[in-house]
Design a protein around this motif. Structure first.
Motif, short mmCIF file in Angstrom:
data_model
loop_
_atom_site.label_atom_id
_atom_site.label_comp_id
_atom_site.label_asym_id
_atom_site.label_seq_id
_atom_site.Cartn_x
_atom_site.Cartn_y
_atom_site.Cartn_z
N HIS A 72 0.79 -1.21 0.00
CA HIS A 72 -0.02 0.04 0.03
C HIS A 72 0.80 1.31 -0.06
O HIS A 72 1.36 1.69 1.02
CB HIS A 72 -0.94 0.23 1.24
CG HIS A 72 -2.08 0.92 1.28
ND1 HIS A 72 -3.29 0.66 1.62
CD2 HIS A 72 -2.11 2.31 0.59
CE1 HIS A 72 -3.96 1.98 1.51
NE2 HIS A 72 -3.40 2.72 0.85
N HIS A 74 1.43 5.44 -2.15
CA HIS A 74 0.94 6.39 -3.11
C HIS A 74 1.96 7.22 -3.62
O HIS A 74 2.39 8.24 -3.05
CB HIS A 74 -0.11 7.49 -2.09
CG HIS A 74 -1.37 6.60 -1.82
ND1 HIS A 74 -2.38 6.49 -2.70
CD2 HIS A 74 -1.78 6.05 -0.72
CE1 HIS A 74 -3.30 5.65 -2.03
NE2 HIS A 74 -2.80 5.42 -0.70
N LYS A 184 -8.52 -0.70 -7.13
CA LYS A 184 -8.87 -0.17 -5.96
C LYS A 184 -9.95 0.61 -6.09
O LYS A 184 -10.36 1.36 -7.07
CB LYS A 184 -7.80 0.97 -5.61
CG LYS A 184 -8.06 1.79 -4.53
CD LYS A 184 -7.60 1.01 -3.18
CE LYS A 184 -7.58 2.04 -1.89
NZ LYS A 184 -6.49 2.97 -1.93
N HIS A 244 -7.73 -0.72 5.58
CA HIS A 244 -8.06 0.21 6.72
C HIS A 244 -8.75 -0.60 7.91
O HIS A 244 -8.51 -0.76 8.65
CB HIS A 244 -8.77 1.38 6.47
CG HIS A 244 -8.13 2.30 5.38
ND1 HIS A 244 -6.65 2.61 5.70
CD2 HIS A 244 -8.18 2.79 4.13
CE1 HIS A 244 -6.18 3.42 4.42
NE2 HIS A 244 -7.13 3.51 3.45
N ASP A 331 0.80 2.69 3.45
CA ASP A 331 -0.09 3.97 2.87
C ASP A 331 0.99 5.07 2.65
O ASP A 331 0.36 6.35 2.90
CB ASP A 331 -1.24 4.20 4.00
CG ASP A 331 -2.45 4.70 3.32
OD1 ASP A 331 -2.23 5.14 2.08
OD2 ASP A 331 -3.21 5.06 4.08
ZN LIG Z 1 -4.05 4.68 0.94
#
Ligand SMILES: [Zn+2]
Length: 416
Positions: A72, A74, A184, A244, A331
């Protein structure tokens, strides 16, 4: 990675952690040929051939382990504390440059495969292609492109708003046409201004259509799910990975639901809890407080964050206790979580109850399985691609040793 990766290489280390479930083995060697692992053996058993074409790298007492797999990230986001609403205004050129920086930082920290969970327009596909062409260095990227989201939903500005069964089918087909390795989907709102994290975003009918379209084309589906209802919808629709997993009710309170957790465990769906990203924001605010620079509203944000960090940890330990397959995914890039610190997420999962070995496995072998790549990467075994990490110390005893990087290999090529 052709000409160079054909060469034969022997890597000698004091300790090998292969990700196959056993204890680390001492005085080991790995033979790499054509970018793949050809042999794993004790140094004493290895007859060093006289072949002058063989390169031998002896890392002394260091530990060799599989390259890390962060499921995960970005890459378009800077991880400096800016929100997605703010970063949006940078435009695609800056998003791509951020991606170049993110990819290099990840690779140098030992992450040899990462899943990008959402960026603007086709920027992540371009980054992936740039790495493939060796224009820029970076890990193997598994890309979603833009997340599929309802009109005005979480990350709508990234470019894939889609509504209704026909609309979402079209969005999935378009993403796959453009290069998506997986889909996603934002099954609830999130931190994007105006979206509603406490509510399911898609109807079950729409979500089922998304999963069906993706699976028909051999793509896995990862669902961002904050709301309890959206977690239940993910299970009913057959989403492969729940991200999450906050258990947020319509009143905004987070209440763990053991029945849903049992269903997750029974179905074998993966959960990526993303624990450190909230803590990273908290640490940043605490530093500011120490410098005496904290504004009144930041003071409020800090105490709310501290509470949420504890609650997230608690939910994750309950998921682990229920036998849910919990997976490492940082993340990073999001919020104040910069690239290059994946070990922080693994450490956070240990604080939620994992052993050191479980945390390491969740960031290597299990992550590879969750991404559908276990036949290629994730463990150190003959036949697999030689994605390898050498660190000082012994991360199977102290997870923080993951940050003491000595060397990183991707498909047998030393990249650090
Ligand atoms: Zn994310």
């Amino acid at each position: 990675m052709d000409a160079m990766s054909q060469a034969k290489l022997i890597i000698k280390v004091g300790r090998l952690w292969d990700g196959l479930g056993g204890l680390p083995q001492e005085a080991m060697a790995v033979v790499v040929e054509g970018g793949r692992i050809a042999l794993v053996a004790r140094q004493a058993e290895l007859s060093l051939s006289e072949d002058p074409g063989v390169e031998v790298l002896d890392f002394g007492d260091a530990t060799l382990l599989p390259g890390l797999i962060d499921c995960h990230t970005h890459t378009n986001m800077p991880g400096t504390g800016l929100s997605v609403d703010q970063v949006h205004w940078d435009g695609d050129d800056i998003h791509l440059l951020e991606g170049v920086k993110s990819a290099r930082m990840a690779l140098e920290s030992g992450v040899t495969t990462m899943r990008d969970n959402g960026g603007w327009n086709n920027v992540v596909f371009s980054l992936k292609e740039g790495i493939r062409r060796e224009i820029v260095p970076g890990p193997r990227i598994v890309a979603s492109g833009n997340p599929v989201t309802i009109t005005g939903g979480h990350c709508w500005m990234m470019g894939s708003e889609a509504d209704g069964v026909d609309g979402v089918r079209g969005a999935v087909r378009r993403l796959i046409k453009d290069g998506a390795d997986f889909i996603k989907v934002m099954t609830s709102g999130g931190s994007t201004r105006g979206s509603m994290p406490e509510r399911a975003a898609y109807t079950l009918e729409e979500l089922k259509a998304i999963v069906e379209e993706a699976h028909l084309r051999g793509r896995l589906v990862a669902g961002h799910a904050i709301a309890t209802q959206s977690i239940a919808n993910c299970l009913d629709a057959g989403v492969d990975m729940i991200i999450h997993c906050n258990f947020m009710e319509p009143d905004g309170a987070e209440r763990f639901d053991p029945k849903i957790a049992e269903r997750i465990a029974d179905l074998g769906s993966w959960v990526n809890p993303t624990l450190h990203v909230r803590k990273a924001a908290t640490l940043k605010l605490e530093e500011k407080r120490e410098r005496g620079e904290l504004a009144v509203e930041e003071e409020k944000a800090l105490s709310a964050n501290l509470e949420r960090v504890d609650r997230r940890k608690e939910v994750c330990s309950q998921l682990i206790s229920c036998g849910v397959r919990v997976i490492g995914g940082s993340d990073c890039g999001w919020g104040a979580y910069p690239f290059g610190q994946f070990h922080q997420e693994l450490r956070a999962m240990m604080e939620a109850g994992m052993s050191t070995a479980q945390a390491l496995t969740s960031g290597t072998r299990d992550a590879a399985e969750a991404l559908g790549l276990l036949d290629r990467v994730g463990t150190i075994e003959a036949g697999k691609e030689a994605d390898l990490l050498v660190v000082n110390g012994d991360p199977s005893r102290d997870i923080d040793d993951l940050s003491r990087v000595v060397a990183v290999f991707r498909e047998g090529i030393r990249v650090k």
